[in-house]
Design an enzyme around this catalytic site. Structure first.
Site, short mmCIF file in Angstrom:
data_model
loop_
_atom_site.label_atom_id
_atom_site.label_comp_id
_atom_site.label_asym_id
_atom_site.label_seq_id
_atom_site.Cartn_x
_atom_site.Cartn_y
_atom_site.Cartn_z
CG ASN A 74 -1.57 -1.09 1.17
OD1 ASN A 74 -1.28 -1.91 2.19
ND2 ASN A 74 -2.59 -1.75 0.38
CB ILE A 81 0.35 6.21 2.65
CG1 ILE A 81 1.74 6.44 3.36
CG2 ILE A 81 -0.12 4.78 3.40
CD1 ILE A 81 1.95 7.26 4.47
CB CYS A 82 -2.91 2.82 -1.03
SG CYS A 82 -4.40 2.37 -1.83
CG LEU A 83 -4.82 5.20 5.31
CD1 LEU A 83 -5.09 3.35 5.31
CD2 LEU A 83 -4.07 5.95 6.38
#
Length: 145
Positions: A74, A81-83
């Site tokens: 992620n 950041i993939c959040l």
């Protein structure tokens, strides 16, 4: 909560394993460290991040990026950041502290089904043990003093 208040609280009452220090010349810009969570492939690592609060904050989420190289599905090569809470699930009720705790939790629980680094996600899905081994190697190489 106002920015100075939130900043004061972050500095005075940091979350366990996390530091966030504002720059003297720009209180919207923070140097962040997150300790790799115990029991994760990132354990014992200290990861450096930068966090920037856009003008629209708290209506818009902070911009956060890893400066330390990390092997995680992620988090991409640029440290992005993939959040969900940094994107479509952002709420002005959330605070910097919540964001940093969520990033720390992401280190404990990578989500290869919502990847940013597709090659790493593929590795995690095909051979999780080996992917964790690489994550540990990168942690030792890039995140330990």
């Amino acid at each position: 909560m106002s920015l100075p208040k939130e900043t004061e609280r972050l500095v005075a009452d940091p979350a366990p394993g996390i530091t966030a220090t504002p720059h003297e010349d720009n209180l919207r810009y923070f140097d962040v460290t997150i300790q790799g969570p115990d029991g994760s492939p990132f354990q014992s690592g200290v990861f450096h991040l930068e966090l920037f609060l856009p003008e629209e904050y708290p209506m818009a989420p902070p911009k956060v990026r890893f400066l330390t190289k990390i092997y995680h599905p992620n988090i991409d090569k640029l440290g992005r950041i993939c959040l969900d809470i940094l994107k479509d699930k952002w709420s002005p009720a959330l605070q910097i502290r919540t964001v940093l705790l969520s990033i720390q939790a992401l280190l404990s629980a990578p989500n290869p089904d919502d990847p940013l680094a597709t090659d790493v996600a593929k590795h995690y899905k095909e051979d999780e043990k080996d992917a964790q081994r690489v994550s540990r190697e990168w942690t030792e190489k890039y995140a330990m003093a």
